[in-house]
Motif scaffolding. Sequence first.
Motif, PDB file in Angstrom:
ATOM      1  N   PHE A  82     -68.342  37.062  16.996  1.00  0.00           N
ATOM      2  CA  PHE A  82     -66.975  36.647  16.669  1.00  0.00           C
ATOM      3  C   PHE A  82     -66.540  37.384  15.421  1.00  0.00           C
ATOM      4  O   PHE A  82     -67.240  37.366  14.402  1.00  0.00           O
ATOM      5  N   CYS A 137     -67.406  38.984  23.848  1.00  0.00           N
ATOM      6  CA  CYS A 137     -67.595  38.719  25.281  1.00  0.00           C
ATOM      7  C   CYS A 137     -66.278  38.806  26.028  1.00  0.00           C
ATOM      8  O   CYS A 137     -66.262  38.695  27.257  1.00  0.00           O
ATOM      9  N   TRP A 185     -68.064  34.333  29.710  1.00  0.00           N
ATOM     10  CA  TRP A 185     -69.508  34.234  29.419  1.00  0.00           C
ATOM     11  C   TRP A 185     -70.176  33.287  30.380  1.00  0.00           C
ATOM     12  O   TRP A 185     -69.536  32.631  31.138  1.00  0.00           O
ATOM     13  N   HIS A 200     -72.535  36.396  21.411  1.00  0.00           N
ATOM     14  CA  HIS A 200     -71.106  36.442  21.112  1.00  0.00           C
ATOM     15  C   HIS A 200     -70.972  36.925  19.675  1.00  0.00           C
ATOM     16  O   HIS A 200     -71.527  36.318  18.765  1.00  0.00           O
ATOM     17  N   HIS A 253     -66.263  27.770  21.471  1.00  0.00           N
ATOM     18  CA  HIS A 253     -65.995  29.197  21.492  1.00  0.00           C
ATOM     19  C   HIS A 253     -64.660  29.480  20.801  1.00  0.00           C
ATOM     20  O   HIS A 253     -64.557  30.383  19.960  1.00  0.00           O
ATOM     21  N   CYS A 300     -63.761  37.554  20.286  1.00  0.00           N
ATOM     22  CA  CYS A 300     -65.187  37.577  20.583  1.00  0.00           C
ATOM     23  C   CYS A 300     -65.530  38.769  21.457  1.00  0.00           C
ATOM     24  O   CYS A 300     -64.757  39.174  22.325  1.00  0.00           O
TER      25      CYS A 300
HETATM   26 ZN    ZN Z   1     -67.794  34.917  23.312  1.00  0.00          ZN
END
Ligand code: ZN
Length: 618
Positions: A607, A614, A618, A605, A582, A612
């Motif tokens: 990016f 999220c 997550w 997600h 991530h 990101c």
């Molecule tokens: Zn994410």
Amino acid sequence: MTSGTVFTSPPPTPSAQVDNLALLIDNSKTINHLIQIHAALLRRGLDHHPILNFKLQRSYSSLGHLHHTVTLFHRTPSPNVFLWSAIINAHHAHSDRALSYYAQMLAHPVRPNAFTLSSLLKACTLHPGRAVHSHAFKLGLASDLYVSTGLVDAYARGGDVVSAQKLFDTMPQKSLVSSTAMLTCYAKHGMLREARLLFEEMEVKDVVCWNVMIDGYAQHGYPNESLLLFRRMMGMKVRPNEITLVAVLSSCGQLGALESGKWVHSYVENNGVGVRVNVRVGTALVDMYCKCGSLEDARKVFDVIEGKDVVAWNSMIMGYGIHGFSDEALRLFHEMCCVGVKLKPSDITFVAVLTACAHAGLVRKGWEVFDLMKDRYKMEPKIEHYGCMVNLLGRAGRVIEAYDLVRSMEVEPDPVLWGTLLWACRVHNDVSLGEEIAEFLVSNDLASSGTYVILSNMYAAARNWVGVAKVRSLMKGSGVEKEPGCSSIEVDNRVHEFVAGDLRHPRSKDIYSMLEEMNGWLKARGYTPNTDVVLHDIGEQQKEQSLEVHSEKLALAFGLISTSPGTAIKIVKNLRVCLDCHAVMKMVSKITGRRIIMRDRNRFHHFENGSCSCGDYW
Ligand code: ZN
Ligand code: ZN
């Protein structure tokens, strides 16, 4: 055609008259027309003519008026074997009645023929199917093609794969119907290797066989096989139908194969294979676009679906939910059940709405929806709904509240739910509650590989190496194995799959040198691999290496070398993305200026420029 035409021609000879009437019966498309012909037969005293009577009965049931068939049958004095078979055939959807007619027939006594048995078998579930099988033996009809086909089908539908297979293998002659029945049976039970072998052996393959295979792959988690087979089907100029395309769209969605999905969409719109964007196809398209990360396209399709049912609405709401567009999801939910449409929401609707709340951290709204479900719609929350709530509360840091909810549940919590709770403990560093839960899971034999990994990560983050070692030995002792991670990326209409440390790709060399280049960028920016997150069972250096080759990184590297600069990269992973990957995705999105859209087991997600969507939860 009106009944007038029957009588204006000069009086024909009796047998020609019967032929004419028979043709009229066969050609009648409406119940009114059939009744008129029936009346004409009654007037002429021809209603008990064996051929005409048979045809009348058959037409009544094929026009959906089974009760007329039954009445006529009961008025027929001493029906012959064809009429008995026809009445049994007419009841193929009513198992009990078909069997009762069969018993009456035997009592009369009328000797059944192959047609009787094959008609009866259509109505049979497994248990009576076996009885019919032995009866067929006694009558010397078991090896008849139609009877044995019916038997294979009955065993296959009843899920007795072994008996179906045995019988099928001994058939000297295999019809398309029996092969299809066997194929369907294999596919339904996930025996795809057997199905494929049979499929390849079949000399004649109609669209139904292709569908069974393509759908079988899609339903059992082999979406790439499903797409490859679909391409072969198109190459062989077999016309797909609605079932094919819905299965293919599901595969595209699973793989995140947007290009292939779009191709199917334009195929439906332009090609006139007779498949329309109806509710079923439209919903499949919405679902595909959502899973491929293209919400705008999903919404465009959704808006033009006519007569949307609750499944269509659910797909769109869920789409907004997993992408974290909670406002849209809630607005759509409101529109669906409260303002415009007034459809009754289903279980799945609430999962979708609660997912949306969870992904956006809307705790109060989540509780509101949860209560609405119970109080207004009188629906008992299921484990999935609790899962969403636990996720929502956990995300908001209310780990204790989530734990209380789990303990107050009337349904038994499942490993997924515990895993969610454990994950919340991990994210909020609540090691003691995490331990309590993990111990409970281990002692109740509920621990999955995920439990151990999260617990181990939790200990690792707290630098509690004794704890990590304890988990490791527990995991070994329990025989739980880590599910292998797998990531896929679509480039030029082909889906490329990677597992960790994969060397099978033809461009492996380039992929690994791209990885090295990526590592160079990261090191230059002072990034150190987040080695805490690995299950602590390998040395430091090895750990770092194993992080480098996580499947999603291989997919990312391949995406970077095989698409032009500036294009968004879309990756699908079967498990939850790890902390390190991530972090790497975030940095690579900043360094390369590319958007990276990644779907993991739980959510999307997006990016972009170093962060990101999220929000790192997550
Ligand atoms: Zn994410
Ligand atoms: Zn990773």
